[in-house]
Design a protein around this motif. Structure first.
Motif, PDB file in Angstrom:
ATOM      1  N   PRO A   1       0.830  -1.213   0.000  1.00 50.56           N
ATOM      2  CA  PRO A   1       0.000   0.000   0.000  1.00 50.56           C
ATOM      3  C   PRO A   1       0.857   1.252   0.000  1.00 50.56           C
ATOM      4  O   PRO A   1       2.069   1.195   0.256  1.00 50.56           O
ATOM      5  CB  PRO A   1      -0.761  -0.124   1.321  1.00 50.56           C
ATOM      6  CG  PRO A   1       0.205  -0.831   2.229  1.00 50.56           C
ATOM      7  CD  PRO A   1       0.953  -1.811   1.343  1.00 50.56           C
ATOM      8  N   SER A   2       0.226   2.376  -0.306  1.00 40.00           N
ATOM      9  CA  SER A   2       0.910   3.651  -0.112  1.00 40.00           C
ATOM     10  C   SER A   2       1.048   3.881   1.379  1.00 40.00           C
ATOM     11  O   SER A   2       0.332   3.276   2.190  1.00 40.00           O
ATOM     12  CB  SER A   2       0.106   4.793  -0.740  1.00 40.00           C
ATOM     13  OG  SER A   2      -1.136   4.940  -0.073  1.00 40.00           O
ATOM     14  N   THR A   3       1.972   4.733   1.767  1.00 40.59           N
ATOM     15  CA  THR A   3       2.221   4.981   3.190  1.00 40.59           C
ATOM     16  C   THR A   3       0.960   5.437   3.908  1.00 40.59           C
ATOM     17  O   THR A   3       0.694   5.034   5.052  1.00 40.59           O
ATOM     18  CB  THR A   3       3.321   6.041   3.352  1.00 40.59           C
ATOM     19  OG1 THR A   3       4.489   5.614   2.667  1.00 40.59           O
ATOM     20  CG2 THR A   3       3.660   6.250   4.820  1.00 40.59           C
ATOM     21  N   THR A   4       0.135   6.213   3.241  1.00 40.08           N
ATOM     22  CA  THR A   4      -1.070   6.748   3.881  1.00 40.08           C
ATOM     23  C   THR A   4      -2.164   5.695   4.028  1.00 40.08           C
ATOM     24  O   THR A   4      -3.090   5.873   4.814  1.00 40.08           O
ATOM     25  CB  THR A   4      -1.618   7.932   3.071  1.00 40.08           C
ATOM     26  OG1 THR A   4      -1.828   7.513   1.713  1.00 40.08           O
ATOM     27  CG2 THR A   4      -0.627   9.090   3.082  1.00 40.08           C
TER      28      THR A   4
ATOM     29  N   GLY B   1       6.296 -11.459   6.446  1.00 40.56           N
ATOM     30  CA  GLY B   1       7.473 -10.696   6.830  1.00 40.56           C
ATOM     31  C   GLY B   1       7.143  -9.460   7.639  1.00 40.56           C
ATOM     32  O   GLY B   1       8.002  -8.601   7.853  1.00 40.56           O
ATOM     33  N   LYS B   2       5.885  -9.350   8.089  1.00 38.43           N
ATOM     34  CA  LYS B   2       5.394  -8.223   8.893  1.00 38.43           C
ATOM     35  C   LYS B   2       5.402  -6.903   8.108  1.00 38.43           C
ATOM     36  O   LYS B   2       5.442  -5.830   8.699  1.00 38.43           O
ATOM     37  CB  LYS B   2       6.205  -8.068  10.186  1.00 38.43           C
ATOM     38  CG  LYS B   2       6.292  -9.329  11.035  1.00 38.43           C
ATOM     39  CD  LYS B   2       4.904  -9.811  11.449  1.00 38.43           C
ATOM     40  CE  LYS B   2       4.967 -11.009  12.384  1.00 38.43           C
ATOM     41  NZ  LYS B   2       5.377 -12.255  11.713  1.00 38.43           N
ATOM     42  N   GLU B   3       5.301  -6.986   6.784  1.00 37.93           N
ATOM     43  CA  GLU B   3       5.216  -5.797   5.949  1.00 37.93           C
ATOM     44  C   GLU B   3       3.751  -5.502   5.641  1.00 37.93           C
ATOM     45  O   GLU B   3       2.978  -6.423   5.359  1.00 37.93           O
ATOM     46  CB  GLU B   3       5.960  -5.999   4.632  1.00 37.93           C
ATOM     47  CG  GLU B   3       7.438  -6.294   4.787  1.00 37.93           C
ATOM     48  CD  GLU B   3       8.040  -6.789   3.480  1.00 37.93           C
ATOM     49  OE1 GLU B   3       8.993  -6.155   2.998  1.00 37.93           O
ATOM     50  OE2 GLU B   3       7.560  -7.810   2.947  1.00 37.93           O
ATOM     51  N   PRO B   4       3.321  -4.241   5.671  1.00 43.46           N
ATOM     52  CA  PRO B   4       1.937  -3.912   5.329  1.00 43.46           C
ATOM     53  C   PRO B   4       1.631  -4.297   3.887  1.00 43.46           C
ATOM     54  O   PRO B   4       2.453  -4.102   2.993  1.00 43.46           O
ATOM     55  CB  PRO B   4       1.885  -2.387   5.503  1.00 43.46           C
ATOM     56  CG  PRO B   4       3.034  -2.057   6.400  1.00 43.46           C
ATOM     57  CD  PRO B   4       4.103  -3.058   6.075  1.00 43.46           C
ATOM     58  N   VAL B   5       0.455  -4.876   3.659  1.00 43.94           N
ATOM     59  CA  VAL B   5       0.034  -5.270   2.316  1.00 43.94           C
ATOM     60  C   VAL B   5      -1.417  -4.854   2.107  1.00 43.94           C
ATOM     61  O   VAL B   5      -2.133  -4.511   3.052  1.00 43.94           O
ATOM     62  CB  VAL B   5       0.163  -6.790   2.087  1.00 43.94           C
ATOM     63  CG1 VAL B   5       1.618  -7.212   2.075  1.00 43.94           C
ATOM     64  CG2 VAL B   5      -0.632  -7.578   3.134  1.00 43.94           C
TER      65      VAL B   5
END
Length: 218
Positions: free
Chosen positions: A58-61, A71-75
């Protein structure tokens, strides 16, 4: 690893997916694969922590701290996605419902052994998950750099690191090219742009047969 190298490997990894597949994406380079998929491709991406229908980053916002990959990364999630517990997620894995697993690696042997959970001084989270996935998926493809930072080969005759699975890897994709795994050697199928056969042979510590395939190495 440079962003360019990571993107090159992930983009080639994306070409392993075909319509109708259910695909697990491991931590590391595989998590970037959704960014390189054709929007028209109908695939369902699985994350072992309990997501089915994983989208791109996703975008940061738009980041949701409760929606992350293994991997605990936002998706992001695609339309119709499901969220469930890890027990159900691994029931899918063990039940043979994954057509393909794209995983990272630290070493792959000429016989298809994989080491991807521990190296000197470093432990990768979730090694038990990878051990299940390499046995449960119908096909396992490793996306990784061809050598370590100090130039040591990661494609070897025999793994020296603790194994994740024996004889489980079908294909390896690196920044140098695409190599298939046979019982006792690697088979070079594709070269990355600007890479020669000698570059691959010099950086591989195992036998390599050269059988370049004009049709994309399948």
């Amino acid at each position: 690893m440079s962003r360019q190298t990571r993107s090159l490997i992930a983009a080639r990894g994306a070409r392993e997916l075909t319509d109708g597949m259910y695909v697990n994406l491991g931590i590391g380079i595989p998590t970037s694969v959704p960014s390189f998929l054709d929007p028209a491709l109908r695939v369902v991406l699985h994350s072992e922590n309990g997501l089915l229908g994983v989208g791109g980053f996703p975008s940061t916002t738009d980041e949701d701290p409760d929606t992350v990959n293994a991997g605990k990364e936002p998706v992001t999630l695609t339309a119709g996605a499901s969220v469930f517990d890890s027990g159900l997620s691994f029931a899918m894995v063990r039940g043979g419902h994954l057509d393909l697993a794209l995983l990272g690696g630290m070493q792959v042997s000429a016989g298809g052994d994989l080491a991807n959970w521990r190296t000197a001084g470093r432990l990768i989270k979730g090694m038990g998950g990878a051990m299940d996935i390499v046995r449960g998926a119908r096909r396992v493809v490793i996306l990784m750099e061809h050598t370590t930072r100090d130039g040591t080969a990661k494609l070897v005759e025999k793994c020296t690191l603790p194994l994740t699975g024996q004889g489980v890897v079908h294909r390896v994709i690196t920044e140098l090219g695409v190599l298939d795994v046979t019982e006792d050697s690697f088979v070079l199928r594709e070269l990355a742009p600007g890479v020669g056969v000698t570059d691959v042979l010099d950086r591989t510590d195992a036998p390599v047969s050269v059988r370049l395939d004009d049709r994309d190495g399948r």
